[in-house]
Design a protein around this motif. Structure first.
Motif, PDB file in Angstrom:
ATOM      1  N   PRO A 162       0.824  -1.217   0.000  1.00  0.00           N
ATOM      2  CA  PRO A 162       0.000   0.000   0.000  1.00  0.00           C
ATOM      3  C   PRO A 162       0.854   1.262   0.000  1.00  0.00           C
ATOM      4  N   TYR A 163       0.323   2.302  -0.655  1.00  0.00           N
ATOM      5  CA  TYR A 163       1.019   3.585  -0.772  1.00  0.00           C
ATOM      6  C   TYR A 163       0.717   4.377   0.500  1.00  0.00           C
ATOM      7  N   VAL A 164       1.738   4.640   1.302  1.00  0.00           N
ATOM      8  CA  VAL A 164       1.578   5.253   2.620  1.00  0.00           C
ATOM      9  C   VAL A 164       2.058   6.700   2.564  1.00  0.00           C
ATOM     10  N   LEU A 165       1.210   7.632   3.015  1.00  0.00           N
ATOM     11  CA  LEU A 165       1.543   9.048   3.115  1.00  0.00           C
ATOM     12  C   LEU A 165       1.324   9.494   4.551  1.00  0.00           C
ATOM     13  N   GLU A 166       2.274  10.252   5.071  1.00  0.00           N
ATOM     14  CA  GLU A 166       2.176  10.740   6.443  1.00  0.00           C
ATOM     15  C   GLU A 166       1.749  12.199   6.435  1.00  0.00           C
ATOM     16  N   SER A 167       0.751  12.547   7.239  1.00  0.00           N
ATOM     17  CA  SER A 167       0.211  13.894   7.283  1.00  0.00           C
ATOM     18  C   SER A 167       1.018  14.755   8.245  1.00  0.00           C
ATOM     19  N   SER A 168       0.684  16.035   8.268  1.00  0.00           N
ATOM     20  CA  SER A 168       1.372  16.961   9.163  1.00  0.00           C
ATOM     21  C   SER A 168       1.071  16.671  10.620  1.00  0.00           C
ATOM     22  N   PHE A 169      -0.029  16.015  10.902  1.00  0.00           N
ATOM     23  CA  PHE A 169      -0.409  15.715  12.279  1.00  0.00           C
ATOM     24  C   PHE A 169       0.229  14.418  12.780  1.00  0.00           C
ATOM     25  N   GLY A 170       0.946  13.693  11.918  1.00  0.00           N
ATOM     26  CA  GLY A 170       1.632  12.495  12.345  1.00  0.00           C
ATOM     27  C   GLY A 170       0.944  11.189  12.012  1.00  0.00           C
ATOM     28  N   TYR A 171      -0.309  11.218  11.599  1.00  0.00           N
ATOM     29  CA  TYR A 171      -0.981   9.964  11.268  1.00  0.00           C
ATOM     30  C   TYR A 171      -0.742   9.625   9.805  1.00  0.00           C
ATOM     31  N   GLN A 172      -0.941   8.360   9.483  1.00  0.00           N
ATOM     32  CA  GLN A 172      -0.650   7.863   8.145  1.00  0.00           C
ATOM     33  C   GLN A 172      -1.931   7.530   7.394  1.00  0.00           C
ATOM     34  N   ARG A 173      -1.870   7.767   6.102  1.00  0.00           N
ATOM     35  CA  ARG A 173      -2.965   7.379   5.208  1.00  0.00           C
ATOM     36  C   ARG A 173      -2.450   6.300   4.259  1.00  0.00           C
ATOM     37  N   ARG A 174      -3.218   5.228   4.115  1.00  0.00           N
ATOM     38  CA  ARG A 174      -2.829   4.122   3.254  1.00  0.00           C
ATOM     39  C   ARG A 174      -3.765   4.045   2.056  1.00  0.00           C
ATOM     40  N   TYR A 175      -3.163   3.846   0.904  1.00  0.00           N
ATOM     41  CA  TYR A 175      -3.925   3.757  -0.330  1.00  0.00           C
ATOM     42  C   TYR A 175      -3.539   2.458  -1.038  1.00  0.00           C
ATOM     43  N   ASN A 176      -4.549   1.687  -1.426  1.00  0.00           N
ATOM     44  CA  ASN A 176      -4.329   0.416  -2.112  1.00  0.00           C
ATOM     45  C   ASN A 176      -4.332   0.551  -3.630  1.00  0.00           C
ATOM     46  N   THR A 177      -4.567   1.765  -4.095  1.00  0.00           N
ATOM     47  CA  THR A 177      -4.575   2.032  -5.535  1.00  0.00           C
ATOM     48  C   THR A 177      -3.569   3.138  -5.819  1.00  0.00           C
ATOM     49  N   PHE A 178      -2.851   2.992  -6.891  1.00  0.00           N
ATOM     50  CA  PHE A 178      -1.834   3.979  -7.239  1.00  0.00           C
ATOM     51  C   PHE A 178      -1.788   4.135  -8.756  1.00  0.00           C
ATOM     52  N   ARG A 179      -1.613   5.367  -9.195  1.00  0.00           N
ATOM     53  CA  ARG A 179      -1.504   5.668 -10.626  1.00  0.00           C
ATOM     54  C   ARG A 179      -0.360   6.637 -10.841  1.00  0.00           C
ATOM     55  N   ARG A 180       0.416   6.388 -11.853  1.00  0.00           N
ATOM     56  CA  ARG A 180       1.523   7.285 -12.153  1.00  0.00           C
ATOM     57  C   ARG A 180       1.693   7.404 -13.666  1.00  0.00           C
ATOM     58  N   THR A 181       1.870   8.650 -14.098  1.00  0.00           N
ATOM     59  CA  THR A 181       2.178   8.916 -15.505  1.00  0.00           C
ATOM     60  C   THR A 181       3.682   8.844 -15.692  1.00  0.00           C
TER      61      THR A 181
END
Length: 864
Positions: A162-181
Motif C-alpha cells: 500500500p502507498y503510505v503518506l504521512e500527514s502533518s499531524f503524524g498519522y498515516q494514510r494508506r492507499y491500495n490504488t496507485f496511478r503514475r504517468t
C-alpha cells in the motif's frame, strides 16, 4: 577360438584374489557410479514445489524449470510467460522470475509471494506515445509491501503498495490504488523499438494478489484554450504537458475547483524525472497551494520547450488554512479540478500600456497642473493689486476720521483676574459682546510670551497676530526641520526595507514556492527591467506617488520663492499679512508622498504579513503632517516640534510592526487604553490651545466651573467632542469586532482625525466670513472636491481586495481577480493611481486654502 581364449584370460585374472591397490580402485569406481546415477536437483523453488505443492499455483503456458549456475541472470528477451529460476545456493528471496511480454491496455492480475517475481515487458515503436501505469492490491501489507520498479531508457521509477503518506499531524494514510504517468522519453530514431520493464516483487511469504495495467496516456498534451476536467487523489496525481505555439510568449494556467481539499499545482521543465509526489515536488520548478482557485503565469523564455503541469493532492489541509485555524480532517480527499491555459497580454502590449499610456497620462496631468498653477498665480497677483488699491482708499478716508484708541495686546482685563491676581483658566466664563469682538493690535513685541504669560483670557476669539510673536524666518526655519529630519528617517528606513523585501523575492524565485508572496496572481505579470520582477504592474502603478509628490515639491518651491519676495516687501512696510505658510511642512508632505510610493513599490515586490508595515508607515506620516499643516496655520507659537512628532510616529510604527508577531487580545487592549488616554489629553490641549497645566488645583477648578456656566469656546468644544467620539468608536470596533488588521486600523484613526479637523477648519472659515475660497478664489474648493472624488472612488477599489495576507496563501488566491484596465491593471493598481491623485489634490487644497486672506492683516484673522 581367439575370443574364447580372451574370455578365459579375463576370467582367470578376476578370479585371482584382489590386492589392496585393486580394492581402492574398485571403491573409487563405485563412488563415481553412485554419483552419476543420482537424480538432478530442482533448486529451492523445485524442492518447495515437491514438498509443498499446495502453496503454489500453476500458470497456463508455464514451461519446465531450468537449473542455472549460481548468480546467473538471463538477460535475453524471454518468450511470453517464460520463467527463470536461480540455483539453491542463491541468497535472494525472489529466486524465480516470470517474464511476461505484456500488452498495453490489458489488466494483469497475479498472485505470488517472496519466492516469485514478475517482470512485465512492454515494447513500442512510436516515439510520441506516452504511458500511465495503474496498480491495485487489496491484501498487500505495510510490513511486506509489493514493490513496483519501472525502468525506462533514461529513468527509473519505483513505489510500493500500500502507498503510505504521512500527514502533518503524524498519522498515516494508506492507499491500495496507485496511478503514475511515466515521463515521456522520445527517441531520435522513429524505427527503433523501445521497452518499458516493470518488475513486481514482495517480501511477503504468504500469497498476495495485485493487478497492473499500463495504458497509452492520450490526455497528456494540452492545447491552448482547452478546458480539462479531472479527478485527483493523493495516490493518483495528474501530469500534463504544454508546448508554446509559435506566436505565444506568455500564458496563464488557471485552475478552479468547487471543493476545499488542499492541492499543490506545480510547473516544471519538460525533463525527466518528473517530481510528482508531495515529498519531492519542491525540488523543481515553481508551485502554489490551491483550494478553490489558482493562477500561474508562465513565460516562454523560461520554458522554451514547454512545461509539465503537475497536480498533487496534499495529505491534509494544513498548508491551505490560516495558521490560527485548525485544518479539518477529511476522509475523502478526492478533488475535482478544471483548468485552462490561456494566452495573456503580449510583452509588446504590456510595454505600450505601462510606458506609453500610463506615462503619457501623467505627462498630460502635469501639463494641466502647471496651467492651473499659472492661472492661480495670475489671479493672486490681480487680487493683491486690487487689495492694495482698496487699502490705499481706506487710509485716505481714515485720515479724515478721529483716531480710536486701541487696547494694548498685553493688557488683561481686570474682570478676568481672580482674587489671587491670577488669570481665570476655567473652561466657561461670562463674556460680553464687546469682549468677544476685541482685536489685539500689538504686533511689535518680538519676544514670545511664556506659557504662564500667554494664558487664555476671557475673550472667545484670539487673533493670528497673538500667535505669531516671532519673525517669519523663525517659523520658516522651524518648519523646514521637518524636511531635513524626514529625509534622514527616509534614508535609514528605505535601505533595510529594500534589502528585506528583495531577499524575500529572491527566496521565492530560488525555492519556487509562490506561497511566500501574496500577489494577485490572476493579474500579476513578470517583467525584466534591469532586474527581474515577478509582479511588475503592481510595482509600477506606484509611480503616481513619486511623480505627483515631485510635482508638489516643485509647486511648493515656486510658492516659497514668491512668498520670500513678498515678505521682503512687507518687512519694508513693517506689517505682517496673511498666515505663516509653513512651507517646510509642505515640502515634507511632498517628500513623504515620494517615499510612500517607493515603500509601497518595495512592499509589492513580495507582499507578506511581515513587510506590510512598509506599505502603511509613511501613510501615518502623511496624515500627521497634513493635520499639523492645518493646525500650525493659525497656531504658529503653540505647535509641535518636528522631533517630537517623529518620535510619536516611530512608536506607532513600532506598534504596527509588533502586530506581525502577535495578535493577542491583551496587546490590543493595552493599545486601546493608551489610545483613549492620548485622545483625551490631545482634546484638552486643543480646547485650551496648549495653555493648560496638569496639576490638582487647576483640574479641580476646571471641573467645578464646567457645571456652572456655558462653554466659552463652543466651536472648539464641538470639535473636541466629535473627535473623541470618533476615536472611541474606532477603538471599540477594533477591540470587539477585530474586522481589520492593526495597521489599517491605525491608518483609519489618523485619517478620520484629519477628516474631522479639515471639516472643522472649513466650517470655521465660512463661519468667520472667509468666503473667498468658495466664491472668488474657487480653486481651493475645486481641489477639495477633486480630492474627495478620487478618494471615494479609490476607497471603493481598495475595499475590493484581490489578496489578503491575513489569510493563508491558498485562501488569499480565492480573492484573486482578473485585470480590469487594458488587461494590465487590477483594482489595487487603480487604488494606487486614485489615492495618489487624491492625496495630491488634498495637498494642493491645504497649500491654497488660505490664499484668500494672504493680504489680510494678521490682527484681523481669527484663531480657531
Amino acid at each position: 577360438m581367439g575370443i574364447r581364449n580372451s574370455n578365459i584370460y579375463w576370467t582367470r585374472q578376476w578370479a585371482r584374489p584382489l590386492t589392496l591397490e585393486k580394492q581402492k580402485i574398485f571403491l573409487c569406481l563405485l563412488i563415481v557410479l553412485f554419483l552419476l546415477i543420482q537424480p538432478a536437483k530442482h533448486g529451492v523453488l523445485g524442492s518447495e514445489i515437491h514438498q509443498h505443492p499446495e502453496n503454489f499455483l500453476k500458470e497456463e503456458g508455464t514451461k519446465g524449470l531450468r537449473v542455472l549456475p549460481a548468480n546467473w541472470t538471463d538477460t535475453r528477451v524471454q518468450p511470453s510467460n517464460a520463467m527463470t529460476c536461480l540455483s539453491s545456493d542463491d541468497t535472494r528471496e525472489n529466486n524465480c522470475v516470470q517474464v511476461i511480454q505484456a500488452s498495453f491496455s490489458q489488466t494483469y492480475s497475479k498472485t505470488f509471494n517472496s519466492s516469485l517475481e514478475f517482470r512485465l515487458i512492454y515494447s513500442y515503436s512510436d516515439p510520441h506515445k506516452n504511458f500511465a501505469v495503474s496498480v491495485d492490491s487489496s491484501d498487500a501489507d505495510v510490513e511486506h509491501p509489493i514493490l513496483f520498479v519501472v525502468r525506462q531508457q533514461k529513468a527509473v521509477t519505483s513505489w510500493e503498495l500500500p502507498y503510505v503518506l504521512e500527514s502533518s499531524f503524524g498519522y498515516q494514510r494508506r492507499y491500495n490504488t496507485f496511478r503514475r504517468t511515466l515521463c515521456p522519453q522520445p527517441t531520435r530514431r522513429a524505427e527503433s523499438v523501445n521497452q518499458i520493464v516493470v518488475d513486481v516483487s514482495t517480501s511477503s511469504r504468504s500469497n498476495v494478489t495485485f493487478s497492473l495495467k499500463m495504458t497509452v496516456d492520450s490526455q497528456l498534451f494540452v492545447r491552448l484554450d482547452e478546458e480539462r476536467r479531472m479527478s485527483v487523489t493523493p495516490s493518483q496525481n495528474r501530469i500534463f504537458k504544454f508546448t508554446f505555439p509559435t506566436s505565444v510568449t506568455q500564458v496563464a494556467v488557471t485552475s478552479k475547483s468547487l471543493d476545499d481539499v488542499c492541492l499543490t499545482v506545480s510547473v516544471q521543465s519538460p525533463k525527466c524525472p518528473i517530481f510528482d509526489t508531495i515529498y519531492n515536488v519542491e525540488y523543481e520548478g515553481f508551485r502554489q497551494t490551491m483550494t478553490g482557485q489558482s493562477t500561474i503565469i508562465v513565460q516562454k523564455e523560461q520554458y522554451p520547450e514547454g512545461f509539465y503541469l503537475v497536480y498533487i493532492v496534499n495529505t491534509d489541509d494544513e498548508k491551505c488554512v490560516n495558521s490560527r485555524t485548525l485544518a479539518p480532517l477529511r476522509t475523502n480527499r478526492t478533488k475535482e479540478v478544471t483548468f485552462t491555459i490561456q494566452e495573456t497580454v503580449s510583452v509588446q502590449q504590456f510595454r505600450n500600456v505601462i510606458f506609453i499610456a500610463t506615462l503619457g497620462v501623467y505627462a498630460g496631468f502635469i501639463v494641466l497642473i502647471i496651467a492651473t498653477c499659472v492661472l492661480v498665480e495670475f489671479r493672486r497677483n490681480k487680487t493683491k493689486q486690487a487689495r492694495r488699491e482698496w487699502e490705499a482708499t481706506v487710509k485716505i478716508h481714515k485720515s479724515e476720521l478721529e483716531p480710536i484708541s486701541e487696547v494694548p495686546e498685553f493688557q488683561i482685563s481686570e474682570t478676568t483676574k481672580t482674587e489671587n491676581g491670577h488669570l481665570d483658566l476655567s473652561c466657561h466664563a461670562e463674556t460680553t459682546s464687546n469682549d468677544a469682538d476685541d482685536v489685539f493690535s500689538d504686533t511689535t513685541n518680538p519676544i514670545r510670551p511664556t506659557r504662564q504669560e500667554n494664558k487664555l483670557t476671557s475673550k472667545r476669539w484670539r487673533r493670528v497676530s497673538e500667535m505669531t510673536k516671532h519673525q517669519a524666518d523663525f517659523y520658516n526655519k522651524k518648519s523646514k526641520r521637518y524636511v531635513s529630519e524626514l529625509c534622514i528617517i527616509a534614508v535609514f528606513y528605505l535601505i533595510p526595507a529594500i534589502q528585506l523585501v528583495w531577499n524575500h523575492k529572491d527566496m521565492m524565485v530560488t525555492t519556487g514556492d509562490q506561497d511566500m508572496c501574496y500577489y494577485n496572481f490572476a493579474c500579476a505579470y513578470p517583467y525584466h527591467l534591469l532586474i527581474d520582477f515577478a509582479d511588475f504592474n503592481h510595482f509600477f502603478s506606484n509611480i503616481g506617488y513619486v511623480v505627483l509628490g515631485t510635482t508638489f515639491v516643485f509647486i511648493t518651491k515656486r510658492r516659497d520663492y514668491i512668498h520670500t519676495m513678498m515678505m521682503r516687501k512687507q518687512n519694508a512696510v513693517g506689517e505682517q499679512r496673511g498666515i505663516p505658510p509653513h512651507y517646510g511642512l509642505s515640502y515634507s508632505m511632498g517628500f513623504g508622498l515620494i517615499v510612500e510610493g517607493i515603500l509601497s513599490a518595495c512592499y509589492h515586490l513580495c507582499p507578506t504579513r511581515m513587510n506590510y508595515q512598509f506599505d502603511t508607515s509613511f501613510m501615518y506620516v502623511l496624515a500627521v503632517l497634513c493635520t499639523l499643516k492645518l493646525y500650525h496655520a493659525r497656531h504658529a507659537d503653540i505647535n509641535v516640534k518636528s522631533h517630537m512628532a517623529y518620535i510619536v510616529l516611530a512608536l506607532l510604527v513600532l506598534l504596527g510592526a509588533g502586530t506581525a508577531f502577535t495578535s493577542e487580545f491583551y496587546f490590543k487592549l493595552g493599545f486601546t487604553v493608551v489610545h483613549l488616554i492620548a485622545c483625551v489629553a490631545l482634546a484638552i490641549d486643543v480646547y485650551y490651545m496648549g495653555h493648560w497645566k496638569l496639576d490638582k488645583e487647576t483640574m479641580v477648578e476646571h471641573v467645578n466651573t464646567c457645571w456652572k456656566s456655558r462653554p466659552l469656546y463652543l466651536e472648539r468644544l464641538t470639535l473636541v467632542v466629535v473627535g473623541v467620539v470618533c476615536n472611541v468608536a474606532f477603538a471599540v470596533t477594533q477591540l470587539v469586532i477585530d474586522s481589520v488588521d492593526f495597521n489599517t486600523h491605525l491608518l483609519a484613526v489618523f485619517m478620520i482625525n484629519l477628516f474631522v479637523y479639515s471639516v472643522f477648519y472649513v466650517i470655521m472659515k465660512m463661519h468667520k466670513r472667509e468666503w473667498a475660497f468658495v466664491t472668488h478664489r474657487i480653486y481651493p474648493f475645486l481641489f477639495l472636491l477633486a480630492a474627495l472624488a478620487f478618494w471615494l472612488t479609490g476607497s471603493y477599489f481598495f475595499l475590493k481586495k484581490a489578496a489578503k495576507w491575513e489569510k493563508s496563501p491558498a485562501e488569499s488566491r480565492m480573492l484573486n481577480q482578473e485585470c480590469l484596465v487594458a488587461n494590465v491593471y487590477d483594482t489595487h493598481d487603480l487604488w494606487h493611481f486614485l489615492s495618489s491623485t487624491g492625496l495630491f489634490f488634498f495637498f494642493m487644497f491645504l497649500l491654497t486654502l488660505d490664499d484668500d486672506i494672504e493680504s489680510k492683516s494678521r490682527r484681523d484673522i481669527p484663531v480657531f
